[in-house]
Design an enzyme around this catalytic site. Structure first.
Site, mmCIF file in Angstrom:
data_model
loop_
_atom_site.group_PDB
_atom_site.id
_atom_site.type_symbol
_atom_site.label_atom_id
_atom_site.label_comp_id
_atom_site.label_asym_id
_atom_site.label_seq_id
_atom_site.Cartn_x
_atom_site.Cartn_y
_atom_site.Cartn_z
ATOM 1 N N GLY A 7 12.023 60.871 2.792
ATOM 2 C CA GLY A 7 11.726 59.685 3.599
ATOM 3 C C GLY A 7 10.334 59.826 4.213
ATOM 4 O O GLY A 7 10.092 59.423 5.355
ATOM 5 N N GLY A 10 8.263 56.757 5.782
ATOM 6 C CA GLY A 10 8.828 55.995 6.900
ATOM 7 C C GLY A 10 8.069 56.225 8.202
ATOM 8 O O GLY A 10 7.082 56.973 8.256
ATOM 9 N N GLN A 11 8.560 55.584 9.249
ATOM 10 C CA GLN A 11 7.873 55.621 10.543
ATOM 11 C C GLN A 11 7.684 57.051 11.050
ATOM 12 O O GLN A 11 6.597 57.439 11.473
ATOM 13 C CB GLN A 11 8.661 54.800 11.582
ATOM 14 C CG GLN A 11 7.942 54.677 12.913
ATOM 15 C CD GLN A 11 8.839 54.177 14.038
ATOM 16 O OE1 GLN A 11 10.062 54.226 13.944
ATOM 17 N NE2 GLN A 11 8.229 53.689 15.105
ATOM 18 N N ASP A 33 10.035 60.146 -1.393
ATOM 19 C CA ASP A 33 10.503 58.839 -0.929
ATOM 20 C C ASP A 33 10.925 58.033 -2.149
ATOM 21 O O ASP A 33 10.669 58.451 -3.283
ATOM 22 C CB ASP A 33 9.402 58.118 -0.119
ATOM 23 C CG ASP A 33 10.017 57.211 0.955
ATOM 24 O OD1 ASP A 33 10.817 56.341 0.600
ATOM 25 O OD2 ASP A 33 9.702 57.399 2.148
ATOM 26 N N ILE A 34 11.530 56.850 -1.919
ATOM 27 C CA ILE A 34 11.939 56.039 -3.074
ATOM 28 C C ILE A 34 10.803 55.157 -3.588
ATOM 29 O O ILE A 34 10.938 54.518 -4.623
ATOM 30 C CB ILE A 34 13.189 55.154 -2.798
ATOM 31 C CG1 ILE A 34 13.094 54.508 -1.419
ATOM 32 C CG2 ILE A 34 14.474 55.908 -2.963
ATOM 33 C CD1 ILE A 34 14.100 53.416 -1.206
ATOM 34 N N ASP A 48 15.290 59.253 -5.485
ATOM 35 C CA ASP A 48 16.417 58.594 -4.833
ATOM 36 C C ASP A 48 17.382 59.715 -4.449
ATOM 37 O O ASP A 48 18.115 60.236 -5.298
ATOM 38 C CB ASP A 48 17.075 57.603 -5.806
ATOM 39 C CG ASP A 48 18.343 56.995 -5.212
ATOM 40 O OD1 ASP A 48 18.733 57.388 -4.082
ATOM 41 O OD2 ASP A 48 18.950 56.141 -5.876
ATOM 42 N N TYR A 138 25.505 51.716 11.395
ATOM 43 C CA TYR A 138 24.510 52.782 11.584
ATOM 44 C C TYR A 138 25.031 53.828 12.585
ATOM 45 O O TYR A 138 24.998 55.034 12.326
ATOM 46 C CB TYR A 138 23.227 52.135 12.085
ATOM 47 C CG TYR A 138 22.109 53.062 12.443
ATOM 48 C CD1 TYR A 138 21.437 53.800 11.477
ATOM 49 C CD2 TYR A 138 21.671 53.174 13.767
ATOM 50 C CE1 TYR A 138 20.374 54.625 11.817
ATOM 51 C CE2 TYR A 138 20.611 53.985 14.108
ATOM 52 C CZ TYR A 138 19.966 54.714 13.134
ATOM 53 O OH TYR A 138 18.917 55.529 13.473
ATOM 54 N N LYS A 142 25.912 57.732 11.960
ATOM 55 C CA LYS A 142 25.248 58.823 12.693
ATOM 56 C C LYS A 142 26.280 59.730 13.372
ATOM 57 O O LYS A 142 26.139 60.953 13.377
ATOM 58 C CB LYS A 142 24.262 58.263 13.725
ATOM 59 C CG LYS A 142 22.999 57.667 13.114
ATOM 60 C CD LYS A 142 22.151 58.717 12.425
ATOM 61 C CE LYS A 142 20.840 58.185 11.890
ATOM 62 N NZ LYS A 142 20.139 59.157 11.029
ATOM 63 N N ILE A 168 11.682 54.645 18.691
ATOM 64 C CA ILE A 168 10.408 55.360 18.534
ATOM 65 C C ILE A 168 9.263 54.352 18.414
ATOM 66 O O ILE A 168 9.325 53.412 17.622
ATOM 67 C CB ILE A 168 10.425 56.267 17.277
ATOM 68 C CG1 ILE A 168 11.627 57.230 17.321
ATOM 69 C CG2 ILE A 168 9.113 57.031 17.155
ATOM 70 C CD1 ILE A 168 11.630 58.231 18.451
#
Ligand code: AKB
Length: 318
Positions: A7, A10-11, A33-34, A48, A138, A142, A168
């Site tokens: 990932g 991402g951010q 990453d994808i 993936d 989500y 988690k 974030i």
């Protein structure tokens, strides 16, 4: 290769990669990453990670010590695709836990979130151990992930580490699909001199953190001696808490004509169930966590970072 980020576009993944490369050297960090951003990126694998064979092949090809799993479908987007979100959020973690059990790496960082809390959780200074009844896909994923992390630590001795990230705030890479994304969007609108319509109610207080603090927490936890880590599910983590109206006012100090109106949508129903503030004293005690950015420091860092890199025309009254 020693560090592996899944990932990485991402951010959080983007900035974590920069920091790990700076600290350990480019050759020591492998990113995945994808989607491929840069054809010339030699230290990147298109992956993936829900595909366990493809994931295993990476570990068989490279020697990896530490894994950072930063790929997930965030809260708001997950509500639009519950089964897919469950699959993505759980299967990558499970694939990794199994590879770790087989000894294909040493340490796993996997972020949890304030989304593990729910409507019956105490909202003020939410304790490390308390009622957890998340009602989003989500949040459920988690919480389940936290239990699996602790399980693999207890049963197999796998060195797993985690924090419950608040919202974030960052400018290098935008978040996508989260409930707390409004706080980043506000800065972009302010610098473009456009009015912003906020989908969270003006007085909905949420725990938040500037990206540098989030990366610092991640790295500190991964650096900490194993003997000092007493929580193997996930540590509460906090920096600042604010409402959209407070953020609007903090931005207006530097962009005086900034306008916000409020039209709450389904994301407000998610935000309502999350804590207002978090008690992270266990993290502060166990691995000397401390945040550096308060609301004003964060606002200044966001405005100057965005102005320099994206909106050079924007005027700020510092
Ligand atoms: C989200 O809003 O979904 C995330 C989170 C708090 O985990 N930023």
């Amino acid at each position: 290769m020693k560090k592996f980020i899944i990932g990485s576009n991402g951010q959080i993944g983007t900035e974590l990669r920069l920091l790990l490369e700076k600290r350990f050297g480019y050759e020591q960090v492998l990113a995945a990453d994808i989607v491929r951003n840069d054809e010339a990126d030699k230290r990147f694998v298109l992956l993936d990670a829900t595909d366990s064979d493809a994931l295993r092949a990476v570990f068989e090809r490279y020697r990896i010590d530490d894994v950072y799993l930063m790929a997930a479908i965030l809260s708001a987007r997950a509500e639009q695709m519950p089964r897919k979100a469950w699959h993505v959020n759980m299967s990558i973690l499970h694939n990794l836990l199994e590879l770790g059990r087989e000894g294909l790496f040493h340490k796993l960082f996997w972020p949890s979130s304030i989304a593990v809390f729910g409507p019956h959780t105490p909202k003020e200074n939410t304790p490390q151990f308390t009622v957890m009844d998340p009602d989003t896909v989500y949040g459920i994923s988690k919480l389940a992930g936290e239990r699996w992390m602790e399980y693999y630590y207890e049963k197999y001795g796998l060195d797993v580490r985690s924090v419950r990230y608040p919202g974030i705030i960052s400018w290098k890479t935008r978040p996508g699909g989260g409930t707390t994304d409004y706080a980043v969007e506000m800065f972009h609108y302010a610098l473009r001199r456009e009015p912003y319509t906020c989908y969270i109610a003006p007085d909905e207080r949420l725990p938040m953190m500037y990206i540098d603090d989030a990366i610092d927490a991640t790295v500190r936890l991964m650096d900490a001696p194993a003997a000092g880590i007493n929580i193997r599910s996930s540590y509460n983590l906090a920096a600042v808490s604010f409402t959209p109206r407070e953020l609007e006012a903090a931005i207006r100090r530097y962009v005086p004509d900034f306008q916000v109106d409020y039209v709450p949508d389904f994301r407000q129903d998610i935000a309502r169930t999350w804590p207002d503030s978090i008690d992270d004293s266990t993290a502060r005690r166990d691995w000397q966590w401390e945040h550096r950015y308060d609301l004003d420091a964060m606002v200044r860092a966001m405005l100057t970072g965005l102005q320099k890199n994206l909106y050079p025309e924007a005027e700020l009254s510092f």
